[in-house]
Enzyme design. Structure first.
Site, PDB file in Angstrom:
ATOM      1  N   SER A  33      -0.048  -3.053  46.082  1.00  0.00           N
ATOM      2  CA  SER A  33       1.279  -2.938  45.472  1.00  0.00           C
ATOM      3  C   SER A  33       1.564  -1.562  44.877  1.00  0.00           C
ATOM      4  O   SER A  33       2.716  -1.199  44.683  1.00  0.00           O
ATOM      5  CB  SER A  33       1.451  -4.004  44.384  1.00  0.00           C
ATOM      6  OG  SER A  33       0.405  -3.920  43.451  1.00  0.00           O
ATOM      7  N   ASP A  72       6.013  -2.380  35.005  1.00  0.00           N
ATOM      8  CA  ASP A  72       5.793  -3.813  34.769  1.00  0.00           C
ATOM      9  C   ASP A  72       4.352  -3.989  34.284  1.00  0.00           C
ATOM     10  O   ASP A  72       3.716  -3.008  33.888  1.00  0.00           O
ATOM     11  CB  ASP A  72       6.130  -4.649  36.021  1.00  0.00           C
ATOM     12  CG  ASP A  72       5.248  -4.323  37.215  1.00  0.00           C
ATOM     13  OD1 ASP A  72       4.208  -3.659  37.029  1.00  0.00           O
ATOM     14  OD2 ASP A  72       5.590  -4.746  38.337  1.00  0.00           O
ATOM     15  N   HIS A  94       2.042  -2.003  37.126  1.00  0.00           N
ATOM     16  CA  HIS A  94       2.409  -0.832  37.935  1.00  0.00           C
ATOM     17  C   HIS A  94       3.123   0.233  37.112  1.00  0.00           C
ATOM     18  O   HIS A  94       4.014  -0.092  36.322  1.00  0.00           O
ATOM     19  CB  HIS A  94       3.315  -1.268  39.094  1.00  0.00           C
ATOM     20  CG  HIS A  94       2.776  -2.429  39.862  1.00  0.00           C
ATOM     21  ND1 HIS A  94       3.215  -3.717  39.650  1.00  0.00           N
ATOM     22  CD2 HIS A  94       1.827  -2.497  40.808  1.00  0.00           C
ATOM     23  CE1 HIS A  94       2.544  -4.534  40.451  1.00  0.00           C
ATOM     24  NE2 HIS A  94       1.693  -3.819  41.160  1.00  0.00           N
TER      25      HIS A  94
END
Ligand SMILES: *[C@@H]1O[C@H](CO)[C@@H](O)[C@H](O)[C@H]1NC(C)=O
Ligand SMILES: *[C@@H]1O[C@H](CO)[C@@H](O)[C@H](O)[C@H]1NC(C)=O
Ligand SMILES: *[C@@H]1O[C@H](CO)[C@@H](O)[C@H](O)[C@H]1NC(C)=O
Length: 348
Positions: A38, A326, A329
């Site tokens: 991610s 978040d 990340h």
């Protein structure tokens, strides 16, 4: 069929309009191929109906021109900045190449959120693309490339392309550390698990090398012990950092070993955990007022912190002052610094 010459690509890569940072690296690479999770996914997971690991909705992409793309950030991610530094345009995700026919000439991003080195890592989120499958997608791109370049140019083109690999963190976060859902921690102790991961990782790097790629940027598994979901009282989680370090130590020796066994290739090792720890410790000096809380998704160490930012949550206003976007990340501002640290440390 229209065939583009390799020289033309080099010229394009060197053109000032594509080079956002005039740092002399502009002609270094023909293309970049990205394998990751991610932290680098630029939209591969967004087409999977059955996956929760996708960032295809606002406020993800709130600061990205055109809005959400699938990147796990308010704006750009770390490979976007690395691409800029070497004079490459934003890379399409593999899924966008398939769906929209985007150009593959400057490289492709195969990264998939929640994915890891092991096939079953992240499966609880639904469909994700493990390392092995990301390489199968590279094979498809290379087939396509052979149709677009002259035969004798392909090997030269590939030998001058950059391969970026950043995987392994999810094999802990979304596998080993979740004993209730994944069997790995019942089967392997930490040493055995790190050995298992590293054996597969090394084989996968050699598969990519066997396809003609020669320049590798091998990035340590990301510091998952040091993000809002794991930070507690301003401190990174030492237990988790220790686990990931067992993998990273092995990765470092693999890179040394590859260097001596494959002298025709270049393997650059990026010590992310060390770089990130120094960024975390000196966050204020880099302009971050908040380093332990997510801009979107709750506060550090509290039960409210989630790895992801939910649809239409109102994020913090001063996004450039937050290191994290978040729970897991970095913000675009964070990614910009991480990329600069990668570059300054390794001059890849
Ligand atoms: C660190 O992470 C481990 C594994 O998830 C957890 O058991 C432990 O409680 C955490 N430590 C702190 C101080 O949060
Ligand atoms: C998290 O929730 C549990 C149960 O509701 C509670 O006992 C605990 O104190 C909470 N921890 C934090 C850090 O808020
Ligand atoms: C990287 O190096 C350049 C040149 O020395 C310096 O100006 C810049 O601040 C460095 N970046 C980071 C993030 O340390």
């Amino acid at each position: 069929m229209f065939k583009v010459s390799y020289l033309w690509i080099l010229m394009m890569a060197a053109s000032p309009s594509l080079s956002l940072e005039a740092n002399g690296d502009a002609t270094k690479y023909t293309a970049m191929y990205v394998f990751g999770d991610s932290l680098t996914d630029a939209g591969n997971n967004k087409y999977f109906i059955d996956t929760l690991a996708k960032a295809d909705h606002l406020p993800y992409g709130i600061d990205f021109s055109g809005g959400p793309t699938g990147r796990f950030s308010n704006g750009k991610n770390v490979v976007d900045f690395i691409g800029e530094m070497v004079g490459l345009p934003l890379l399409p995700s593999y899924a966008d190449v398939v769906a929209k026919g985007e150009s593959i000439l400057f490289g492709v991003n195969y990264a998939s959120a929640a994915a890891g080195i092991l096939r079953d890592t992240g499966y609880r989120f639904g469909h994700v693309i493990p390392f092995e499958e990301q390489i199968n997608n590279l094979r498809k791109t290379l087939g396509q490339l052979r149709g677009q370049l002259h035969g004798n140019e392909v090997s030269k083109y590939l030998a001058n392309a950059l391969v970026f690999v950043d995987l392994g963190a999810n094999d802990y976060l979304n596998n080993y550390l979740q004993a209730q859902y994944y069997p790995s921690s019942h089967i392997y102790n930490l040493e055995q698990f790190a050995d298992l991961l590293i054996t597969l990782y090394r084989n996968h790097i050699l598969e990519i090398q066997g396809l003609g790629l020669r320049k590798f940027l091998i990035v340590e598994a990301s510091p998952i012990g040091c993000c809002p979901i794991t930070i507690h009282n301003m401190k990174c989680n030492a237990t988790i950092s220790h686990m990931v370090n067992m993998f990273n130590t092995r990765l470092k020796s693999v890179v040394h070993d590859l260097r001596s066994n494959y002298p025709g290739s270049a393997f650059t090792y990026v010590p992310t955990s060390q770089l990130f720890q120094s960024l975390f410790d000196n966050a204020e000096a880099y302009g971050f007022k908040v380093k332990d809380k997510a801009c979107c998704g709750g506060s550090a160490g509290s039960n409210g912190t989630k790895p992801m930012c939910f649809k239409n949550t109102v994020p913090c206003r001063n996004r450039n002052e937050y290191l994290f976007w978040d729970g897991a990340h970095p913000t675009e501002a964070g990614n910009r610094i991480v990329a600069a640290l990668f570059h300054n440390t390794t001059s890849f």
